[in-house]
Design a protein around this motif. Structure first.
Motif, PDB file in Angstrom:
ATOM      1  N   PHE A   1       2.262  -1.003   4.737  1.00  0.00           N
ATOM      2  CA  PHE A   1       2.816   0.364   4.119  1.00  0.00           C
ATOM      3  C   PHE A   1       3.840   0.000   3.207  1.00  0.00           C
ATOM      4  CE2 PHE A   1       4.653   4.434   4.115  1.00  0.00           C
ATOM      5  CZ  PHE A   1       3.778   5.195   3.481  1.00  0.00           C
ATOM      6  N   ASN A   2       3.861   0.509   2.012  1.00  0.00           N
ATOM      7  CA  ASN A   2       4.918   0.454   0.994  1.00  0.00           C
ATOM      8  C   ASN A   2       5.435   2.110   1.185  1.00  0.00           C
ATOM      9  OD1 ASN A   2       6.711   0.558  -0.909  1.00  0.00           O
ATOM     10  ND2 ASN A   2       5.472  -0.630  -2.443  1.00  0.00           N
ATOM     11  N   PRO A   3       6.658   2.527   1.444  1.00  0.00           N
ATOM     12  CA  PRO A   3       7.388   3.757   1.147  1.00  0.00           C
ATOM     13  C   PRO A   3       7.598   4.195   0.005  1.00  0.00           C
ATOM     14  CG  PRO A   3       9.089   2.477   2.243  1.00  0.00           C
ATOM     15  CD  PRO A   3       7.726   1.609   1.983  1.00  0.00           C
ATOM     16  N   VAL A   4       7.525   3.474  -1.075  1.00  0.00           N
ATOM     17  CA  VAL A   4       7.919   3.837  -2.464  1.00  0.00           C
ATOM     18  C   VAL A   4       6.455   4.691  -2.887  1.00  0.00           C
ATOM     19  CG1 VAL A   4       8.218   2.892  -4.915  1.00  0.00           C
ATOM     20  CG2 VAL A   4       8.824   1.612  -3.133  1.00  0.00           C
ATOM     21  N   GLU A   5       7.118   5.923  -3.479  1.00  0.00           N
ATOM     22  CA  GLU A   5       5.938   6.604  -3.952  1.00  0.00           C
ATOM     23  C   GLU A   5       5.535   6.053  -5.254  1.00  0.00           C
ATOM     24  OE1 GLU A   5       6.048  11.332  -6.074  1.00  0.00           O
ATOM     25  OE2 GLU A   5       7.844  10.516  -4.928  1.00  0.00           O
ATOM     26  N   SER A   6       4.067   6.440  -5.501  1.00  0.00           N
ATOM     27  CA  SER A   6       3.229   5.744  -6.549  1.00  0.00           C
ATOM     28  C   SER A   6       3.185   6.513  -7.661  1.00  0.00           C
ATOM     29  CB  SER A   6       2.124   5.037  -5.971  1.00  0.00           C
ATOM     30  OG  SER A   6       1.258   6.230  -5.226  1.00  0.00           O
ATOM     31  N   THR A   7       4.302   6.629  -8.308  1.00  0.00           N
ATOM     32  CA  THR A   7       4.245   7.327  -9.554  1.00  0.00           C
ATOM     33  C   THR A   7       3.927   6.504 -10.692  1.00  0.00           C
ATOM     34  OG1 THR A   7       6.555   6.518 -10.016  1.00  0.00           O
ATOM     35  CG2 THR A   7       6.201   8.707  -9.002  1.00  0.00           C
ATOM     36  N   SER A   8       3.612   6.899 -11.852  1.00  0.00           N
ATOM     37  CA  SER A   8       3.171   5.964 -13.119  1.00  0.00           C
ATOM     38  C   SER A   8       4.397   5.057 -13.378  1.00  0.00           C
ATOM     39  CB  SER A   8       2.857   6.963 -14.340  1.00  0.00           C
ATOM     40  OG  SER A   8       4.061   7.538 -14.818  1.00  0.00           O
ATOM     41  N   THR A   9       5.495   5.302 -13.310  1.00  0.00           N
ATOM     42  CA  THR A   9       6.484   4.448 -13.510  1.00  0.00           C
ATOM     43  C   THR A   9       6.506   3.226 -12.569  1.00  0.00           C
ATOM     44  OG1 THR A   9       8.000   5.906 -14.530  1.00  0.00           O
ATOM     45  CG2 THR A   9       8.985   3.961 -13.576  1.00  0.00           C
TER      46      THR A   9
ATOM     47  N   ARG B   1       5.878  -1.770  -8.726  1.00  0.00           N
ATOM     48  CA  ARG B   1       6.747  -1.683  -7.436  1.00  0.00           C
ATOM     49  C   ARG B   1       5.706  -1.067  -6.384  1.00  0.00           C
ATOM     50  NH1 ARG B   1      11.070   2.702  -7.976  1.00  0.00           N
ATOM     51  NH2 ARG B   1      11.762   1.737  -5.796  1.00  0.00           N
ATOM     52  N   THR B   2       4.475  -0.476  -6.874  1.00  0.00           N
ATOM     53  CA  THR B   2       3.503  -0.178  -5.775  1.00  0.00           C
ATOM     54  C   THR B   2       1.842  -0.795  -6.450  1.00  0.00           C
ATOM     55  OG1 THR B   2       3.269   1.744  -7.340  1.00  0.00           O
ATOM     56  CG2 THR B   2       4.449   1.984  -5.455  1.00  0.00           C
TER      57      THR B   2
ATOM     58  N   VAL C   1       0.784  -1.243  -0.078  1.00  0.00           N
ATOM     59  CA  VAL C   1      -0.074  -0.086   0.104  1.00  0.00           C
ATOM     60  C   VAL C   1       0.856   1.252  -0.126  1.00  0.00           C
ATOM     61  CG1 VAL C   1      -1.828   1.174   1.316  1.00  0.00           C
ATOM     62  CG2 VAL C   1      -1.971  -1.419   1.404  1.00  0.00           C
ATOM     63  N   SER C   2       0.697   2.082  -1.226  1.00  0.00           N
ATOM     64  CA  SER C   2       1.519   3.384  -1.304  1.00  0.00           C
ATOM     65  C   SER C   2       0.669   4.641  -1.291  1.00  0.00           C
ATOM     66  CB  SER C   2       2.623   3.158  -2.513  1.00  0.00           C
ATOM     67  OG  SER C   2       3.293   1.861  -2.361  1.00  0.00           O
ATOM     68  N   LEU C   3       1.414   5.639  -1.005  1.00  0.00           N
ATOM     69  CA  LEU C   3       0.973   6.813  -1.365  1.00  0.00           C
ATOM     70  C   LEU C   3       1.632   7.482  -2.518  1.00  0.00           C
ATOM     71  CD1 LEU C   3       0.616   8.267   2.467  1.00  0.00           C
ATOM     72  CD2 LEU C   3      -1.117   7.948   0.740  1.00  0.00           C
ATOM     73  N   ASP C   4       1.077   8.628  -3.037  1.00  0.00           N
ATOM     74  CA  ASP C   4       1.574   9.344  -4.080  1.00  0.00           C
ATOM     75  C   ASP C   4       2.404  10.488  -3.419  1.00  0.00           C
ATOM     76  OD1 ASP C   4       2.854  10.708  -6.416  1.00  0.00           O
ATOM     77  OD2 ASP C   4       0.617  11.163  -7.167  1.00  0.00           O
ATOM     78  N   GLY C   5       3.694  10.062  -2.680  1.00  0.00           N
ATOM     79  CA  GLY C   5       4.526  10.991  -2.033  1.00  0.00           C
ATOM     80  C   GLY C   5       4.414  11.053  -0.597  1.00  0.00           C
ATOM     81  N   ASP C   6       5.130  12.335  -0.076  1.00  0.00           N
ATOM     82  CA  ASP C   6       4.895  12.423   1.336  1.00  0.00           C
ATOM     83  C   ASP C   6       4.103  13.530   1.654  1.00  0.00           C
ATOM     84  OD1 ASP C   6       5.662  13.343   3.898  1.00  0.00           O
ATOM     85  OD2 ASP C   6       7.891  13.459   3.721  1.00  0.00           O
TER      86      ASP C   6
END
Length: 377
Positions: free
Chosen positions: A235-243, A249-250, A189-194
């Motif tokens: 929680f997955n700390p990787v930012e969920s960008t399109s890539t 990764r997310t 589970v990721s968020l799009d940033g901090d």
């Protein structure tokens, strides 16, 4: 997400700007320079503003990914209409990064002309004196709670917090915040940033708060939710960008519905089954604000960009990116709304409610102080 109905006269004023070909207002006899104009009328009318912007020939933007709320289509159309080159610095930057860029760049030629930030950040930038007052032609049609009374920022489009999921790898896909605590979603589970810098991530925390007994006055349960998500290893700390989404990764991403819906469209041909749910237990909607840098190096182009994004042409292109235009109801009334594109938006029950400026400030302070501790501090 809908805006309150507006007076017919205001809606008619918007129609006059569908193609931005001219100004419905009578220009002042002595136009002021675009750098200090607070409206197209003050700049001498729309024709003069367009001419001045074309002479500048460039627009500096920041943090505008082409796959975000159809910025790719908007930039291409703006460049085609006016022959003005749009340069986007750091497309994946956060709202706070945009404010920092304005403050740090001063009057340099590469300073951002315009920003697109969460309205929480727009209010902060206005308080810091970083934004130029400018009222677009459609200003009166923008709901009062979606604009600054001094014209320093106006909300342009918005959406709902949603949960995106790679259905090929995750079975079943979660549909609520409560679902996200299931052990089967470990490390997913990721968020799009901090959330201390990203408005999208901040909205995710707010939505989690609403889903867990919090309110606009109390975002603390949202921090507690992510602390528990982190404690459980979900929680997955990787930012969920399109890539990150495309490469797997997310596999679960808390993001705006228009972002997740764009992923579903864009990656379908690549075999990614990206499913999107708006969680009923934490329904949170918010708009994004547009503003002009007080020291914009291309002041005419900056103001023309605002006019374009609030025109019917710009607002309808937002719809094609699944974002809800702030002028949607005004356009429905005057017949300029792309009804087919509007019909593609996900159905959401009830009318959205929005936190006040004081509530947003309080929530921002709480998140700034508590996020690092919540997820590993």
């Amino acid at each position: 997400m809908t805006a309150p109905r507006v007076r017919t006269a205001a809606a008619a004023g918007l129609l006059a700007f569908v193609l931005l070909g001219g100004c419905a207002e009578t220009p002042k006899s002595t136009p002021v320079k675009p750098a200090v104009a607070t409206s197209a009328q003050e700049a001498g009318g729309m024709d003069k503003l367009i001419a001045a912007a074309k002479k500048e020939g460039a627009l500096n933007a920041i943090a505008l990914p082409r796959d975000w709320a159809n910025y790719g289509g908007l930039i291409d159309d703006f460049e085609r209409r006016y022959g003005i080159r749009v340069t986007v610095d750091d497309p994946q930057a956060s709202s706070q990064d945009e404010i920092d860029a304005i403050r740090q760049s001063g009057r340099r030629a590469n300073a951002p002309d315009v920003v697109d930030v969460g309205d929480t950040f727009a209010r902060s930038a206005a308080r810091q004196g970083l934004l130029a007052p400018y009222r677009v032609a459609a200003y009166d049609s923008i709901p009062d709670n979606q604009k600054d009374r001094e014209g320093r920022w106006s909300n342009n489009y918005g959406g709902y917090v949603s949960i995106g999921c790679d259905a090929n790898r995750v079975k079943p896909c979660p549909r609520t915040f409560a679902d996200l605590l299931d052990p089967r979603y470990k490390g997913m589970v990721s968020l799009d940033g901090d959330p201390t810098r990203s408005n999208t991530a901040f909205a995710g925390v707010y939505a989690a708060a609403l889903a867990n007994g919090g309110s606009f006055d109390d975002i603390r349960p949202g921090l507690d939710f992510f602390a528990e998500l982190d404690d459980r290893g979900n929680f997955n700390p990787v930012e969920s960008t399109s890539t990150a989404v495309e490469t797997g990764r997310t596999p679960i991403s808390i993001d705006w519905d228009y972002v997740n819906l764009d992923y579903a469209d864009r990656f379908r041909d690549k075999g990614l089954d990206w499913q999107v749910a708006i969680p009923f237990d934490g329904s949170f909607a918010q708009y994004y604000a547009l503003a002009v840098n007080r020291d914009a190096p291309h002041p005419a182009a900056a103001r023309l960009w605002q006019e374009y994004l609030f025109s019917a042409a710009g607002q309808n292109l937002r719809l094609k990116g699944y974002a809800r235009p702030v002028l949607m109801e005004a356009m429905r009334e005057d017949g300029t709304l792309d009804e087919a594109a509007a019909a593609m938006l996900p159905t959401v029950e009830g009318e959205p409610q929005f936190p006040t400026d004081a509530q947003l400030q309080k929530a921002r302070v709480t998140v700034d102080r508590g996020w690092a501790k919540a997820v590993g501090g």
